[in-house]
Scaffold this motif. Structure first.
Motif, mmCIF file in Angstrom:
data_model
loop_
_atom_site.group_PDB
_atom_site.id
_atom_site.type_symbol
_atom_site.label_atom_id
_atom_site.label_comp_id
_atom_site.label_asym_id
_atom_site.label_seq_id
_atom_site.Cartn_x
_atom_site.Cartn_y
_atom_site.Cartn_z
ATOM 1 N N LEU A 51 46.681 40.286 46.876
ATOM 2 C CA LEU A 51 47.484 39.076 46.709
ATOM 3 C C LEU A 51 46.740 38.156 45.753
ATOM 4 C CD1 LEU A 51 49.804 37.168 47.449
ATOM 5 C CD2 LEU A 51 48.531 36.561 49.519
ATOM 6 N N VAL A 52 47.379 37.806 44.641
ATOM 7 C CA VAL A 52 46.729 37.010 43.595
ATOM 8 C C VAL A 52 47.364 35.627 43.532
ATOM 9 C CG1 VAL A 52 46.171 36.860 41.132
ATOM 10 C CG2 VAL A 52 46.256 39.109 42.261
ATOM 11 N N LEU A 70 43.658 42.738 53.929
ATOM 12 C CA LEU A 70 44.410 42.306 52.747
ATOM 13 C C LEU A 70 43.436 41.581 51.817
ATOM 14 C CD1 LEU A 70 47.211 41.575 51.326
ATOM 15 C CD2 LEU A 70 47.045 39.453 52.608
ATOM 16 N N VAL A 71 43.394 41.997 50.548
ATOM 17 C CA VAL A 71 42.503 41.356 49.579
ATOM 18 C C VAL A 71 43.247 40.172 48.948
ATOM 19 C CG1 VAL A 71 41.148 41.649 47.470
ATOM 20 C CG2 VAL A 71 41.339 43.550 49.108
ATOM 21 N N VAL A 72 42.680 38.969 49.123
ATOM 22 C CA VAL A 72 43.269 37.750 48.569
ATOM 23 C C VAL A 72 42.370 37.286 47.427
ATOM 24 C CG1 VAL A 72 44.026 35.397 49.050
ATOM 25 C CG2 VAL A 72 44.184 37.149 50.847
ATOM 26 N N LEU A 73 42.962 37.146 46.248
ATOM 27 C CA LEU A 73 42.201 36.763 45.051
ATOM 28 C C LEU A 73 42.715 35.439 44.494
ATOM 29 C CD1 LEU A 73 42.552 40.233 43.311
ATOM 30 C CD2 LEU A 73 40.481 39.384 44.392
ATOM 31 N N GLU A 83 47.148 37.246 33.999
ATOM 32 C CA GLU A 83 45.987 37.894 33.382
ATOM 33 C C GLU A 83 45.179 38.673 34.417
ATOM 34 O OE1 GLU A 83 45.059 34.676 29.807
ATOM 35 O OE2 GLU A 83 44.244 34.329 31.816
ATOM 36 N N ARG A 84 45.012 38.078 35.597
ATOM 37 C CA ARG A 84 44.247 38.741 36.671
ATOM 38 C C ARG A 84 44.980 39.997 37.157
ATOM 39 N NH1 ARG A 84 40.813 41.122 38.865
ATOM 40 N NH2 ARG A 84 39.692 40.521 40.730
ATOM 41 N N VAL A 89 45.536 45.871 37.380
ATOM 42 C CA VAL A 89 46.297 47.102 37.115
ATOM 43 C C VAL A 89 45.457 48.058 36.273
ATOM 44 C CG1 VAL A 89 48.282 48.066 35.852
ATOM 45 C CG2 VAL A 89 48.604 46.098 37.367
ATOM 46 N N THR A 90 44.843 47.540 35.223
ATOM 47 C CA THR A 90 44.012 48.364 34.337
ATOM 48 C C THR A 90 42.855 48.997 35.113
ATOM 49 O OG1 THR A 90 44.570 46.973 32.440
ATOM 50 C CG2 THR A 90 42.597 48.341 32.233
#
Length: 170
Positions: A51-52, A70-73, A83-84, A89-90
């Motif tokens: 989650l960004v 859950l990873v929260v950024l 951009e993040r 994705v890359t």
């Protein structure tokens, strides 16, 4: 195949009626509710969810933490959520990986699609979450019914009648 879901936090909050209404009076509450919903969805779906949140105008290096797996950024200063997400994705791309990005931002959908990820509109994600909640409720109900009478399916009618008479003290 590993599946990943990357969610554009503020875009989703703005697109889901319940969260959009809540954000007008309690942005932190809307974020917390989204985090909770996605943590539940992650545990049901088996997808790894990121989650960004955009902190573009907030000074600092950004931060990340894990809440119920859950990873929260939060983005760093002068970095947008888009951009993040694109960088994520890359970094995640690889063999036997399927990456979905949940956003209703059409430009972002085209960019991530070009990087090999699949797009998931906000409305479709909400539908998937509601369906998974319904399935969980049905599973709980089924399990509860099984536990109420574990012999239900294994006794013939005579045995059931005899047990019922015994239960009544006859």
């Amino acid at each position: 195949m590993e599946q990943y879901l990357i969610v554009d936090g503020y875009n989703i909050i703005g697109a889901w009626p319940e969260l959009s209404k809540l954000k007008d009076t309690d942005l932190e509450g809307a974020r917390d509710k989204l985090i909770h919903m996605l943590a539940e969805y992650q545990s049901f779906s088996g997808m790894k969810v990121y989650l960004v949140f955009d902190a573009y105008m907030v000074p600092g290096l950004g931060k990340s933490y894990v809440h119920s797996k859950l990873v929260v950024l939060y983005t760093k200063e002068k970095e947008t959520a888009d951009e993040r997400i694109e960088r994520l994705v890359t970094n995640l791309m690889g063999r036997r990986k399927e990456i979905f990005v949940a956003t209703s931002d059409m430009i972002e959908q085209h960019v991530i699609f070009g990087k090999g990820a699949l797009r998931l509109p906000a409305k479709e994600l909400l539908t998937k979450i509601k369906l998974s909640r319904k399935e969980v409720r049905e599973q709980i109900k089924t399990e509860h019914t099984k536990r109420r009478n574990p012999f239900e399916g294994s006794l013939n009618e005579d045995q059931k009648a005899k047990l019922e008479r015994m239960r009544r003290g006859e």
